[in-house]
Design a protein around this motif. Sequence first.
Motif, mmCIF file in Angstrom:
data_model
loop_
_atom_site.group_PDB
_atom_site.id
_atom_site.type_symbol
_atom_site.label_atom_id
_atom_site.label_comp_id
_atom_site.label_asym_id
_atom_site.label_seq_id
_atom_site.Cartn_x
_atom_site.Cartn_y
_atom_site.Cartn_z
ATOM 1 N N GLN A 1 17.245 -18.290 -3.415
ATOM 2 C CA GLN A 1 18.221 -17.358 -2.850
ATOM 3 C C GLN A 1 19.293 -16.998 -3.872
ATOM 4 O O GLN A 1 19.747 -15.835 -3.949
ATOM 5 N N GLU A 2 19.669 -18.006 -4.640
ATOM 6 C CA GLU A 2 20.652 -17.711 -5.707
ATOM 7 C C GLU A 2 20.051 -16.767 -6.745
ATOM 8 O O GLU A 2 20.715 -15.801 -7.195
ATOM 9 N N ASN A 3 18.794 -17.011 -7.135
ATOM 10 C CA ASN A 3 18.134 -16.106 -8.092
ATOM 11 C C ASN A 3 17.968 -14.710 -7.498
ATOM 12 O O ASN A 3 18.099 -13.703 -8.216
ATOM 13 N N LEU A 4 17.661 -14.637 -6.185
ATOM 14 C CA LEU A 4 17.518 -13.328 -5.547
ATOM 15 C C LEU A 4 18.838 -12.552 -5.603
ATOM 16 O O LEU A 4 18.860 -11.347 -5.899
ATOM 17 N N THR A 5 19.907 -13.259 -5.329
ATOM 18 C CA THR A 5 21.222 -12.584 -5.404
ATOM 19 C C THR A 5 21.498 -12.096 -6.817
ATOM 20 O O THR A 5 21.965 -10.958 -7.023
ATOM 21 N N ASN A 6 21.179 -12.962 -7.791
ATOM 22 C CA ASN A 6 21.417 -12.555 -9.194
ATOM 23 C C ASN A 6 20.542 -11.372 -9.572
ATOM 24 O O ASN A 6 21.016 -10.422 -10.251
ATOM 25 N N ARG A 7 19.274 -11.389 -9.138
ATOM 26 C CA ARG A 7 18.395 -10.280 -9.506
ATOM 27 C C ARG A 7 18.804 -8.996 -8.791
ATOM 28 O O ARG A 7 18.700 -7.893 -9.353
ATOM 29 N N GLN A 8 19.273 -9.101 -7.568
ATOM 30 C CA GLN A 8 19.759 -7.904 -6.872
ATOM 31 C C GLN A 8 20.991 -7.332 -7.561
ATOM 32 O O GLN A 8 21.128 -6.092 -7.701
ATOM 33 N N ASN A 9 21.888 -8.189 -8.002
ATOM 34 C CA ASN A 9 23.056 -7.716 -8.764
ATOM 35 C C ASN A 9 22.620 -7.073 -10.069
ATOM 36 O O ASN A 9 23.159 -6.013 -10.485
ATOM 37 N N ALA A 10 21.651 -7.706 -10.754
ATOM 38 C CA ALA A 10 21.175 -7.135 -12.021
ATOM 39 C C ALA A 10 20.504 -5.784 -11.780
ATOM 40 O O ALA A 10 20.652 -4.837 -12.582
ATOM 41 N N LEU A 11 19.753 -5.646 -10.658
ATOM 42 C CA LEU A 11 19.120 -4.366 -10.345
ATOM 43 C C LEU A 11 20.165 -3.297 -10.074
ATOM 44 O O LEU A 11 20.028 -2.142 -10.526
ATOM 45 N N ARG A 12 21.190 -3.658 -9.349
ATOM 46 C CA ARG A 12 22.245 -2.688 -9.069
ATOM 47 C C ARG A 12 22.932 -2.243 -10.372
ATOM 48 O O ARG A 12 23.173 -1.048 -10.599
ATOM 49 N N ASP A 13 23.222 -3.191 -11.270
ATOM 50 C CA ASP A 13 23.836 -2.842 -12.546
ATOM 51 C C ASP A 13 22.921 -1.965 -13.380
ATOM 52 O O ASP A 13 23.359 -0.998 -14.037
ATOM 53 N N ALA A 14 21.623 -2.275 -13.383
ATOM 54 C CA ALA A 14 20.683 -1.476 -14.190
ATOM 55 C C ALA A 14 20.600 -0.051 -13.662
ATOM 56 O O ALA A 14 20.513 0.919 -14.428
ATOM 57 N N ARG A 15 20.580 0.095 -12.338
ATOM 58 C CA ARG A 15 20.542 1.438 -11.767
ATOM 59 C C ARG A 15 21.808 2.229 -12.103
ATOM 60 O O ARG A 15 21.757 3.452 -12.362
#
Length: 524
Positions: free
Chosen positions: A224-238
């Motif tokens: 869940q922590e990795n999912l949150t980090n990856r979602q944040n990274a996806l938002r930043d990349a977009r």
Amino acid sequence: MTENNTLKITPEFVMGLILRRRWIILVPLFLSVVLGIYLALALPKVYEAKTLIFVDPQSVPQNYVQAIVTEDAASRINTISQQILSRSNLEKIIQDFGLFKDVEQKDLFMEDKVAMLRKSISVNVIAAGDGRRGTDAFTISFKGKEPETVARVANGLAAYFINENLKVRETQAIGTSDFLDSQLENMRVSLEQVEEKIKEYRKSNMGELPEQLETNLRILDRLQENLTNRQNALRDARLRLAELENQASSRPQSVVVIGGEQGRTEGTASLDDMRAELEELQSKYTDKHPDIIRLKKLIAESEAKATAASATGGSTIAPINRVPAQTRAQMLDVQHEIAVAETDIESLKSQIHEYDKRIEATPKREQELLSLRRDYQNIQTAYDSLLGRKLEADIAVNMERKQKGEQFRVIDPARVPQRPSEPDLKKLFAIVAVMGLGIGGGIAFLIEFIRPSFRKPEDIEALYELPVIATIPTIYKPKQIFWRTIGLASSIIFSIITIGLFAIFAVICVTGGDLVVNAFKKLL
């Protein structure tokens, strides 16, 4: 004689009666003694040999080794007696000891021989002393006509009893051990089956087991922590991709002329940029990357158009958004990063869903596994109990084989009997003596009672109450005196013969008749 015709018994009267009625007393006594001697010598003599066997208790203390054979000695003796008195065993005894070889017995049927032998054997249990329960000893008796054979058979029966007791105890111990061994093997198979079930259950439900719950929870938290980090990274990349696209859209379009001199120069410059960009992408990614495939396709189309324009000699004007190669590379990197992030997010969501399912299934798996473990524990407990009993049984079997358990021990072996047990010569002697003296004495007293007479003057005075003035003695003639002398001598000789025969009869009854028979044989 008294007035009421009764005899007055006195020592003088008895002595006179014996002297007067000596023949009536001696003849029955003589005939009785002769008959007694005949019976003592003629009756078949039966000798009895007896052996005493002691029940020796277990030599190893029961605190260390518990005996398997719990049957008491009396029951076991009875069982062994039935086995030894069986027809097959008695036939073997007849053959081993050569019984019933006499002329009058050898033609008997085997059934009759077995029945006679069975009646000749007796086993008597001696109860334990000092108020203790159980059996301390027992005797084995055998009766027969030959003293040596009787002793041998009695000792042989004792040996049969001892050997059979050892066989019975060892057989029971081995039977118990074999039974426990078979039960232990069945229990071991059941235990292995349950172990295999637990193994297969753990293998098929790996990840959902109770002991993995803490690990699953930690992994779920990390996912869940990795999912949150990856979602944040996806938002930043977009966001970065949007900025790069805005930058690219703000640049003015230029016209590329394909076909003329200028077109060749501009087209060449555009193809060079795309080829340079392709080389840069190929240095980072493989040929299967979507941007490389798209750029190769674009370069191929541009080259095809340039070739077509060169062939027609015309020129084509195409608007081109001149995006710097660095910006395009950044956009491609950001797009790739977005694609990887989206893939990672989907994978993380799938893993989170999987671990949620595992955590939700853990209580159910715990109950199922608890049931299997409970069955395993019950079988394990039974297996351990049987294993302990099996080890005790093996020790008991070894103890029985080394003859350290309860066993029979001969403490008084059978000896060759010196006198017969049948007929009972002492009883015969008493019967003959009482019968001879009783018949003679009874007849003499009966005659005295029936034919009373005056024996002395006092009898007349007592009867008639008159004094006796004088008595006239009996006068015997010479012939009467002769016969009286002959009769007295004959009675004395006859008395001596009767007393001698009576003494011989007494010796026969005391010694069993063997001494007298042997003496007569020597004389003859």
